[in-house]
Design a protein around this motif. Structure first.
Motif, PDB file in Angstrom:
ATOM      1  N   ILE A 179      18.128  41.266  41.642  1.00  0.00           N
ATOM      2  CA  ILE A 179      19.333  41.851  41.050  1.00  0.00           C
ATOM      3  C   ILE A 179      19.880  40.895  39.991  1.00  0.00           C
ATOM      4  N   PRO A 180      20.012  41.321  38.739  1.00  0.00           N
ATOM      5  CA  PRO A 180      20.558  40.429  37.703  1.00  0.00           C
ATOM      6  C   PRO A 180      22.055  40.190  37.911  1.00  0.00           C
ATOM      7  N   LEU A 181      22.447  38.937  37.972  1.00  0.00           N
ATOM      8  CA  LEU A 181      23.841  38.567  38.160  1.00  0.00           C
ATOM      9  C   LEU A 181      24.232  37.513  37.127  1.00  0.00           C
ATOM     10  N   ARG A 182      25.520  37.426  36.837  1.00  0.00           N
ATOM     11  CA  ARG A 182      25.987  36.454  35.857  1.00  0.00           C
ATOM     12  C   ARG A 182      25.747  35.024  36.336  1.00  0.00           C
ATOM     13  N   ASP A 183      25.248  34.194  35.429  1.00  0.00           N
ATOM     14  CA  ASP A 183      25.084  32.768  35.702  1.00  0.00           C
ATOM     15  C   ASP A 183      26.387  32.071  35.326  1.00  0.00           C
ATOM     16  N   ILE A 184      27.107  31.583  36.309  1.00  0.00           N
ATOM     17  CA  ILE A 184      28.424  31.006  36.039  1.00  0.00           C
ATOM     18  C   ILE A 184      28.328  29.692  35.280  1.00  0.00           C
ATOM     19  N   PHE A 185      27.135  29.099  35.223  1.00  0.00           N
ATOM     20  CA  PHE A 185      26.973  27.825  34.523  1.00  0.00           C
ATOM     21  C   PHE A 185      26.653  28.010  33.044  1.00  0.00           C
ATOM     22  N   SER A 186      26.344  29.248  32.645  1.00  0.00           N
ATOM     23  CA  SER A 186      26.009  29.501  31.241  1.00  0.00           C
ATOM     24  C   SER A 186      27.257  29.889  30.456  1.00  0.00           C
ATOM     25  N   HIS A 187      27.203  29.649  29.164  1.00  0.00           N
ATOM     26  CA  HIS A 187      28.350  29.930  28.300  1.00  0.00           C
ATOM     27  C   HIS A 187      28.447  31.429  28.023  1.00  0.00           C
ATOM     28  N   ASP A 188      29.625  31.982  28.283  1.00  0.00           N
ATOM     29  CA  ASP A 188      29.905  33.393  27.978  1.00  0.00           C
ATOM     30  C   ASP A 188      31.277  33.401  27.312  1.00  0.00           C
ATOM     31  N   GLU A 189      31.271  33.456  25.982  1.00  0.00           N
ATOM     32  CA  GLU A 189      32.511  33.272  25.234  1.00  0.00           C
ATOM     33  C   GLU A 189      33.596  34.261  25.644  1.00  0.00           C
ATOM     34  N   ALA A 190      33.240  35.536  25.773  1.00  0.00           N
ATOM     35  CA  ALA A 190      34.241  36.548  26.126  1.00  0.00           C
ATOM     36  C   ALA A 190      34.828  36.270  27.505  1.00  0.00           C
ATOM     37  N   TYR A 191      33.960  35.899  28.447  1.00  0.00           N
ATOM     38  CA  TYR A 191      34.427  35.649  29.802  1.00  0.00           C
ATOM     39  C   TYR A 191      35.225  34.341  29.879  1.00  0.00           C
ATOM     40  N   ASP A 192      34.756  33.327  29.153  1.00  0.00           N
ATOM     41  CA  ASP A 192      35.430  32.026  29.191  1.00  0.00           C
ATOM     42  C   ASP A 192      36.823  32.078  28.591  1.00  0.00           C
ATOM     43  N   LYS A 193      37.058  33.042  27.706  1.00  0.00           N
ATOM     44  CA  LYS A 193      38.366  33.145  27.053  1.00  0.00           C
ATOM     45  C   LYS A 193      39.289  34.154  27.738  1.00  0.00           C
ATOM     46  N   ARG A 194      38.798  34.788  28.777  1.00  0.00           N
ATOM     47  CA  ARG A 194      39.596  35.830  29.447  1.00  0.00           C
ATOM     48  C   ARG A 194      40.741  35.199  30.232  1.00  0.00           C
ATOM     49  N   ASP A 195      41.924  35.762  30.110  1.00  0.00           N
ATOM     50  CA  ASP A 195      43.102  35.227  30.780  1.00  0.00           C
ATOM     51  C   ASP A 195      43.207  35.801  32.193  1.00  0.00           C
ATOM     52  N   PRO A 196      43.215  34.947  33.238  1.00  0.00           N
ATOM     53  CA  PRO A 196      43.353  35.464  34.603  1.00  0.00           C
ATOM     54  C   PRO A 196      44.617  36.285  34.805  1.00  0.00           C
ATOM     55  N   ASN A 197      45.673  35.967  34.065  1.00  0.00           N
ATOM     56  CA  ASN A 197      46.934  36.713  34.202  1.00  0.00           C
ATOM     57  C   ASN A 197      46.862  38.100  33.587  1.00  0.00           C
ATOM     58  N   SER A 198      45.782  38.367  32.862  1.00  0.00           N
ATOM     59  CA  SER A 198      45.660  39.675  32.210  1.00  0.00           C
ATOM     60  C   SER A 198      44.921  40.697  33.070  1.00  0.00           C
ATOM     61  N   ILE A 199      44.394  40.266  34.219  1.00  0.00           N
ATOM     62  CA  ILE A 199      43.621  41.171  35.078  1.00  0.00           C
ATOM     63  C   ILE A 199      44.522  42.283  35.617  1.00  0.00           C
ATOM     64  N   THR A 200      44.080  43.523  35.481  1.00  0.00           N
ATOM     65  CA  THR A 200      44.820  44.673  36.011  1.00  0.00           C
ATOM     66  C   THR A 200      43.877  45.535  36.838  1.00  0.00           C
ATOM     67  N   GLU A 201      44.427  46.555  37.450  1.00  0.00           N
ATOM     68  CA  GLU A 201      43.619  47.473  38.264  1.00  0.00           C
ATOM     69  C   GLU A 201      42.545  48.173  37.423  1.00  0.00           C
ATOM     70  N   ASP A 202      42.820  48.328  36.125  1.00  0.00           N
ATOM     71  CA  ASP A 202      41.838  48.991  35.262  1.00  0.00           C
ATOM     72  C   ASP A 202      40.566  48.171  35.089  1.00  0.00           C
ATOM     73  N   ASP A 203      40.633  46.889  35.414  1.00  0.00           N
ATOM     74  CA  ASP A 203      39.458  46.026  35.284  1.00  0.00           C
ATOM     75  C   ASP A 203      38.533  46.108  36.498  1.00  0.00           C
ATOM     76  N   LEU A 204      38.934  46.841  37.520  1.00  0.00           N
ATOM     77  CA  LEU A 204      38.133  46.959  38.739  1.00  0.00           C
ATOM     78  C   LEU A 204      37.773  48.417  38.998  1.00  0.00           C
ATOM     79  N   PRO A 205      36.598  48.689  39.576  1.00  0.00           N
ATOM     80  CA  PRO A 205      36.209  50.068  39.914  1.00  0.00           C
ATOM     81  C   PRO A 205      36.857  50.515  41.223  1.00  0.00           C
TER      82      PRO A 205
END
Length: 578
Positions: free
Chosen positions: A322-348
């Motif tokens: 199963i392909p999963l995100r490698d947390i040790f690799s650089h992901d610009e969009a993910y690295d810049k995401r603000d934890p305070n911005s997470i809303t219910e719309d971000d989850l299924p």
């Protein structure tokens, strides 16, 4: 021109420290994002579901969140240590530079580090190793798999036992003013740790972090010979039947606290989960067992494929690669995401949240206990002032109702859009209670629900308007009124005559009163869901079925949904039993 070894060492060590700093920052950010998603999910649960009196939440996730929070503390400590190393190295270089200036001479070439340099390098290496070994990678994989593949989640990180008594929930009986019960003895050696319980409880998921090289090394270390066509008979059981179909039986002595030095970790894990699943019943069935091994690849190494096939032969589904995100690799969009911005719309949430009504039938059989709740002033009127004449149970129900209204949080979701019926015995008992202690509005609601008296002949829309006029809560347009009254005995007698019930029916009828006989056996005979708040009787039915199951793994009883709490009629006097 030659290079200065000291300059080379400084450059290399500085790069290592920078790498540690970047990795710390990335992992801490990733951990905070993970916690933000978990908290958003938990808040969504709290806003949609009633808290159970005997459970913290409908979805158990305390341990998972605790593990992630603990990982965050560890990462923050490593970040602090890294900053200290940077400061220490800067201070050391500052002292060296000052010494050079004082002596007014160029740096002398050296053949290596001094003791302080060596210590710094070792500490830096330990930090990098600890960061690379972070459990955050597994926790992230677990949460990602839960979001992508596990609908109807009800628990994370839960232990189940293959001692059936140990799996029963421990209930503090002091609330019922009875003698305190002792919790069952739980031996962890006879248990399986399940990562995700989903499918509204009917599925178990285990995520394995084992990779190909580790599995092959373990196989070689334990002397596995899988080149031949024959498999090791010590773990080739026969004739175990689960929901997945035919599968092998499990050796009686496996996992009983002894050491199976020849067993592979992956197979031991599958064994234990199957044994625990066999000792657990959810709606009369054993949970289905699933394993995901993201780091294994099927069809590449024949020896590994044979291990996977052995596991599947026990009734376990296992999925690899199963392909999963490698947390040790650089992901610009993910690295810049603000934890305070997470809303219910971000989850299924539509799939992740548990749905207790998913398998409800189109026709719902309503027990007397909930018929009373449907007409009670406690359910319909807001801001009821407590009175000294109220029984203590009434006062407690008022408090609970103020926090989470029964109609909107439990009964309407269970009932709307479905045809509602009740038995003659249930409605007779309900009317007796209403006529004896019911208020005028409770009596009127009874007439509305049944379309009787002044309400006779009114269509659904007219009945809903009448109900809305004497309710402080919004009455859903999809509520089907009037409730139909059925002849339960005719249906039950026919089912008895054609042997639609299993043999255990004789023992169940012995424990039921006339009204419970009509309610629960009618639902069973029709194979429709019965909704009730009579927990005691439902537990007696379920216990009787399990005690008489024998080898019949497919034996099932009536389909019953338990409402967490009911509502009494407000007219109870203080000295009357609730």
């Amino acid at each position: 021109m030659g290079t200065n070894p000291e300059d080379d060492a400084k450059t290399s060590s500085t790069a290592t420290t920078a790498s540690a700093t970047i990795l710390c920052t990335r992992l801490i950010h990733h951990c905070r994002l993970l916690l933000a998603e978990l908290d958003t999910f938990q808040n969504a649960i709290a806003s949609r579901f009633r808290r159970h009196q005997q459970q913290q939440h409908l979805v158990e996730m305390r341990l998972l969140r605790s593990n992630i929070a603990s990982e965050l503390k560890t990462l923050e400590k490593l970040a602090s240590d890294t900053r200290a190393l940077v400061a220490e190295r800067a201070e050391k270089e500052k002292r060296r530079e000052e010494k050079r200036r004082e002596e007014q001479q160029q740096p002398q070439q050296q053949d290596g580090y001094d003791d302080d340099d060596a210590d710094l390098v070792m500490r830096e290496a330990r930090i990098i190793h600890t960061l690379r070994s972070s459990n955050l990678s597994f926790l992230t994989s677990l949460w990602t798999i839960a979001k992508d593949r596990c609908p109807g989640i009800i628990s994370f990180s839960k232990r189940f036992y293959w001692d059936k008594d140990a799996n029963k929930p421990f209930v503090d009986s002091k609330e019922d003013h009875k003698q305190q019960a002792k919790p069952p003895n739980k031996d962890k050696r006879k248990s399986a740790f399940v990562d995700i319980v989903y499918g509204n409880g009917e599925d178990w998921m285990k995520v394995s972090s084992i990779n190909e090289s580790r599995l092959l090394f373990e196989m070689a270390e334990k002397g596995w010979e899988l080149d031949s066509e024959e498999e090791d008979e010590s773990f080739s059981p026969q004739n175990l039947q689960l929901e997945q179909g035919q599968s092998r039986d499990i050796p009686a002595d496996h996992g009983e606290g002894g050491e199976d030095s020849d067993q592979l970790e992956l197979i031991t894990m599958a064994f234990d989960m199957i044994k625990a699943a066999r000792a657990t019943r959810v709606r009369y069935r054993s949970p289905r067992v699933h394993i995901i091994a993201p780091k294994l690849e099927e069809g590449k190494v024949p020896e590994i494929d044979k291990v996977l096939n052995i596991i599947r032969s026990y009734g376990v589904t296992i999925e690899c690669g199963i392909p999963l995100r490698d947390i040790f690799s650089h992901d610009e969009a993910y690295d810049k995401r603000d934890p305070n911005s997470i809303t219910e719309d971000d989850l299924p949430l539509s799939s992740m949240l548990p749905n207790p009504f998913e398998k409800f039938t189109n026709i719902i059989n309503v027990d007397c206990t909930l018929l009373l709740a449907l007409v009670s002033d406690l359910s319909h009127l807001q801001k009821i002032a407590p009175s000294p004449s109220f029984h203590r149970a009434i006062i407690r129900q008022i408090e609970v109702e103020d926090e989470l209204p029964l109609l909107s949080t439990e009964l309407w979701p269970a009932m709307v859009g479905r045809q509602l019926v009740c038995t003659q015995e249930a409605i007779k008992r309900m009317k007796e209670i209403v006529s004896t202690i019911g208020t005028e509005t409770e009596k009127k609601r009874t007439a509305i629900l049944l379309g009787e008296g002044d309400m006779e002949g009114l269509d659904k829309d007219a009945l809903l308007r009448e109900l809305q006029n004497i309710s402080d809560h919004s009455i859903p347009d999809q509520l089907n009124l009037p409730i139909g009254v059925v002849d339960a005995h005719a249906e039950i007698d026919a089912a008895m005559r054609y042997k639609k019930f299993p043999p255990v029916i004789d023992k169940i009828t012995e424990i039921l009163t006339d009204i419970n006989y009509s309610v629960f056996l009618y639902g069973w005979a029709r194979d429709i869901v019965t909704i009730s708040s009579n927990k005691t009787v439902v537990k007696q039915i379920e216990s009787t079925i399990e005690d008489n199951r024998g080898d019949d793994d497919k034996l099932e009883g009536p389909r019953i949904w338990i409402c967490d709490t009911a509502r009494s009629l407000i007219g109870k006097e203080k000295n009357r039993k609730p």
